[in-house]
Design a protein around this motif. Structure first.
Motif, PDB file in Angstrom:
ATOM      1  N   TYR A   1     -16.762 -26.332   1.154  1.00 57.53           N
ATOM      2  CA  TYR A   1     -16.681 -26.652  -0.264  1.00 57.53           C
ATOM      3  C   TYR A   1     -16.527 -28.155  -0.461  1.00 57.53           C
ATOM      4  O   TYR A   1     -15.945 -28.831   0.389  1.00 57.53           O
ATOM      5  N   ASP A   2     -16.983 -28.653  -1.619  1.00 57.48           N
ATOM      6  CA  ASP A   2     -16.653 -30.022  -1.986  1.00 57.48           C
ATOM      7  C   ASP A   2     -15.293 -30.014  -2.687  1.00 57.48           C
ATOM      8  O   ASP A   2     -14.691 -28.954  -2.874  1.00 57.48           O
TER       9      ASP A   2
ATOM     10  N   GLN B   1     -22.855 -22.453   3.776  1.00 55.42           N
ATOM     11  CA  GLN B   1     -22.283 -21.199   4.248  1.00 55.42           C
ATOM     12  C   GLN B   1     -22.881 -20.825   5.599  1.00 55.42           C
ATOM     13  O   GLN B   1     -24.083 -21.018   5.813  1.00 55.42           O
TER      14      GLN B   1
ATOM     15  N   GLY C   1     -14.613 -27.667  -5.546  1.00 54.42           N
ATOM     16  CA  GLY C   1     -14.639 -26.230  -5.284  1.00 54.42           C
ATOM     17  C   GLY C   1     -16.024 -25.620  -5.259  1.00 54.42           C
ATOM     18  O   GLY C   1     -16.171 -24.407  -5.149  1.00 54.42           O
ATOM     19  N   LYS C   2     -17.055 -26.445  -5.318  1.00 50.81           N
ATOM     20  CA  LYS C   2     -18.430 -25.957  -5.270  1.00 50.81           C
ATOM     21  C   LYS C   2     -18.825 -25.676  -3.825  1.00 50.81           C
ATOM     22  O   LYS C   2     -18.566 -26.477  -2.928  1.00 50.81           O
ATOM     23  N   VAL C   3     -19.477 -24.536  -3.600  1.00 46.31           N
ATOM     24  CA  VAL C   3     -19.944 -24.189  -2.259  1.00 46.31           C
ATOM     25  C   VAL C   3     -21.056 -25.150  -1.857  1.00 46.31           C
ATOM     26  O   VAL C   3     -22.029 -25.340  -2.587  1.00 46.31           O
TER      27      VAL C   3
ATOM     28  N   TYR D   1     -14.427 -32.793   2.305  1.00 46.08           N
ATOM     29  CA  TYR D   1     -14.929 -31.426   2.239  1.00 46.08           C
ATOM     30  C   TYR D   1     -13.900 -30.498   2.861  1.00 46.08           C
ATOM     31  O   TYR D   1     -13.193 -30.857   3.802  1.00 46.08           O
TER      32      TYR D   1
ATOM     33  N   TYR E   1     -13.059 -26.379   4.232  1.00 50.41           N
ATOM     34  CA  TYR E   1     -13.720 -25.185   4.717  1.00 50.41           C
ATOM     35  C   TYR E   1     -12.711 -24.079   4.902  1.00 50.41           C
ATOM     36  O   TYR E   1     -11.521 -24.313   5.092  1.00 50.41           O
TER      37      TYR E   1
END
Length: 75
Positions: A33-34, A42, A37-39, A70, A72
């Motif tokens: 995630y940044d 994956q 909170g954006k993915v 970032y 994870y």
């Protein structure tokens, strides 16, 4: 019960790639995630045991991500 152990990535900070180690007794998903909170990326882990994921600093569409922090986690 499901067992998961997430290891510190290395190198940290990184320039062109970083390695994230994890141990699990089942399948797992590793999500990056940044800070908003954006993915970003994956990975699906299919093999139980110790696994290493190499993140090349690209998002799921293959574009380079900007420098920054970032996070994870394993799902």
């Amino acid at each position: 019960p499901r067992m998961v152990k997430l290891h510190q990535n290395y190198p940290n900070p990184f320039n062109n790639h970083t390695i994230i180690g994890l141990e699990t007794n089942s399948t797992a998903d590793l999500v990056i995630y940044d800070v908003l909170g954006k993915v970003v990326k994956q990975y699906h882990i299919e093999s139980p045991g110790y696994n290493e994921v190499v993140w090349d600093g690209k998002n799921d569409t293959g574009q380079d991500v900007v420098s920054g922090i970032y996070l994870y986690k394993i799902l």
